[in-house]
Design a protein around this motif. Structure first.
Motif, PDB file in Angstrom:
ATOM      1  N   GLN A  41       0.837  -1.199   0.000  1.00  0.00           N
ATOM      2  CA  GLN A  41       0.000   0.000   0.000  1.00  0.00           C
ATOM      3  C   GLN A  41       0.876   1.255   0.000  1.00  0.00           C
ATOM      4  O   GLN A  41       0.585   2.222  -0.706  1.00  0.00           O
ATOM      5  CB  GLN A  41      -0.913  -0.023   1.229  1.00  0.00           C
ATOM      6  CG  GLN A  41      -2.105   0.869   1.124  1.00  0.00           C
ATOM      7  CD  GLN A  41      -3.037   0.659   2.298  1.00  0.00           C
ATOM      8  OE1 GLN A  41      -2.684   0.986   3.425  1.00  0.00           O
ATOM      9  NE2 GLN A  41      -4.204   0.101   2.036  1.00  0.00           N
ATOM     10  N   GLU A  42       1.944   1.213   0.748  1.00  0.00           N
ATOM     11  CA  GLU A  42       2.846   2.366   0.832  1.00  0.00           C
ATOM     12  C   GLU A  42       3.517   2.652  -0.513  1.00  0.00           C
ATOM     13  O   GLU A  42       3.588   3.806  -0.948  1.00  0.00           O
ATOM     14  CB  GLU A  42       3.895   2.114   1.912  1.00  0.00           C
ATOM     15  CG  GLU A  42       4.711   3.336   2.255  1.00  0.00           C
ATOM     16  CD  GLU A  42       5.578   3.089   3.479  1.00  0.00           C
ATOM     17  OE1 GLU A  42       6.759   2.746   3.288  1.00  0.00           O
ATOM     18  OE2 GLU A  42       5.049   3.237   4.597  1.00  0.00           O
ATOM     19  N   LYS A  43       4.024   1.620  -1.181  1.00  0.00           N
ATOM     20  CA  LYS A  43       4.675   1.801  -2.485  1.00  0.00           C
ATOM     21  C   LYS A  43       3.676   2.254  -3.544  1.00  0.00           C
ATOM     22  O   LYS A  43       3.994   3.083  -4.402  1.00  0.00           O
ATOM     23  CB  LYS A  43       5.374   0.513  -2.927  1.00  0.00           C
ATOM     24  CG  LYS A  43       6.597   0.184  -2.119  1.00  0.00           C
ATOM     25  CD  LYS A  43       7.690   1.205  -2.351  1.00  0.00           C
ATOM     26  CE  LYS A  43       8.937   0.822  -1.594  1.00  0.00           C
ATOM     27  NZ  LYS A  43       9.959   1.862  -1.680  1.00  0.00           N
ATOM     28  N   ALA A  44       2.472   1.705  -3.506  1.00  0.00           N
ATOM     29  CA  ALA A  44       1.441   2.115  -4.457  1.00  0.00           C
ATOM     30  C   ALA A  44       1.072   3.579  -4.242  1.00  0.00           C
ATOM     31  O   ALA A  44       0.949   4.334  -5.212  1.00  0.00           O
ATOM     32  CB  ALA A  44       0.204   1.236  -4.320  1.00  0.00           C
ATOM     33  N   ALA A  45       0.904   3.973  -2.999  1.00  0.00           N
ATOM     34  CA  ALA A  45       0.566   5.365  -2.697  1.00  0.00           C
ATOM     35  C   ALA A  45       1.658   6.303  -3.201  1.00  0.00           C
ATOM     36  O   ALA A  45       1.368   7.365  -3.771  1.00  0.00           O
ATOM     37  CB  ALA A  45       0.347   5.540  -1.203  1.00  0.00           C
ATOM     38  N   GLU A  46       2.898   5.897  -3.010  1.00  0.00           N
ATOM     39  CA  GLU A  46       4.026   6.699  -3.489  1.00  0.00           C
ATOM     40  C   GLU A  46       3.966   6.854  -5.010  1.00  0.00           C
ATOM     41  O   GLU A  46       4.152   7.946  -5.546  1.00  0.00           O
ATOM     42  CB  GLU A  46       5.335   6.018  -3.074  1.00  0.00           C
ATOM     43  CG  GLU A  46       6.575   6.789  -3.398  1.00  0.00           C
ATOM     44  CD  GLU A  46       7.824   6.057  -2.925  1.00  0.00           C
ATOM     45  OE1 GLU A  46       8.766   5.933  -3.730  1.00  0.00           O
ATOM     46  OE2 GLU A  46       7.841   5.591  -1.769  1.00  0.00           O
ATOM     47  N   ALA A  47       3.684   5.753  -5.716  1.00  0.00           N
ATOM     48  CA  ALA A  47       3.578   5.790  -7.174  1.00  0.00           C
ATOM     49  C   ALA A  47       2.426   6.684  -7.640  1.00  0.00           C
ATOM     50  O   ALA A  47       2.489   7.290  -8.708  1.00  0.00           O
ATOM     51  CB  ALA A  47       3.392   4.378  -7.723  1.00  0.00           C
ATOM     52  N   CYS A  48       1.378   6.772  -6.818  1.00  0.00           N
ATOM     53  CA  CYS A  48       0.198   7.583  -7.147  1.00  0.00           C
ATOM     54  C   CYS A  48       0.354   9.042  -6.724  1.00  0.00           C
ATOM     55  O   CYS A  48      -0.465   9.879  -7.094  1.00  0.00           O
ATOM     56  CB  CYS A  48      -1.044   7.003  -6.475  1.00  0.00           C
ATOM     57  SG  CYS A  48      -1.486   5.339  -7.017  1.00  0.00           S
ATOM     58  N   GLY A  49       1.364   9.319  -5.924  1.00  0.00           N
ATOM     59  CA  GLY A  49       1.538  10.681  -5.413  1.00  0.00           C
ATOM     60  C   GLY A  49       0.554  11.013  -4.306  1.00  0.00           C
ATOM     61  O   GLY A  49       0.154  12.164  -4.150  1.00  0.00           O
ATOM     62  N   LEU A  50       0.164   9.994  -3.544  1.00  0.00           N
ATOM     63  CA  LEU A  50      -0.796  10.169  -2.457  1.00  0.00           C
ATOM     64  C   LEU A  50      -0.212   9.620  -1.166  1.00  0.00           C
ATOM     65  O   LEU A  50       0.719   8.821  -1.189  1.00  0.00           O
ATOM     66  CB  LEU A  50      -2.102   9.414  -2.775  1.00  0.00           C
ATOM     67  CG  LEU A  50      -2.841   9.841  -4.037  1.00  0.00           C
ATOM     68  CD1 LEU A  50      -3.938   8.853  -4.384  1.00  0.00           C
ATOM     69  CD2 LEU A  50      -3.401  11.236  -3.884  1.00  0.00           C
TER      70      LEU A  50
END
Length: 96
Positions: A41-50
């Motif tokens: 979830q953390e890596k995905a959020a980073e990729a999304c800019g959130l």
């Protein structure tokens, strides 16, 4: 109903229920895509800019997203935004 850590029965509250069927389903799609990519979830959020807590709320259906954030999530998860929103149920009170 569910049990809390002390064995008490708890009832769902507005703070832990999805905002709507549409936000719940959207969140399920986000989780599925994130898992397909093998992202935390953390890596995905980073990729999304959130922020990861925001993405967690989206995944649990607790956020009514703006178009801007739908596009950010789709971009970060390398999926067309239409795939995430296609066929979502229209919330009560909205007309087609």
């Amino acid at each position: 109903m569910s049990w809390d850590v002390w064995g008490w029965i708890t009832m769902p509250t507005p703070t832990n229920l999805p905002t709507s069927d549409a936000t719940r389903i959207f969140g399920e799609r986000v989780v599925a895509r994130r898992n397909e990519l093998g992202l935390s979830q953390e890596k995905a959020a980073e990729a999304c800019g959130l922020h990861w807590t925001y993405l967690g709320q989206v995944e649990r259906g607790r956020r009514n997203l703006t178009l801007h954030n739908i596009l950010k999530i789709a971009g970060g998860l390398k999926v067309d935004a239409g795939t995430l929103v296609s066929g979502l149920p229209i919330p009560d009170g909205a007309s087609a």
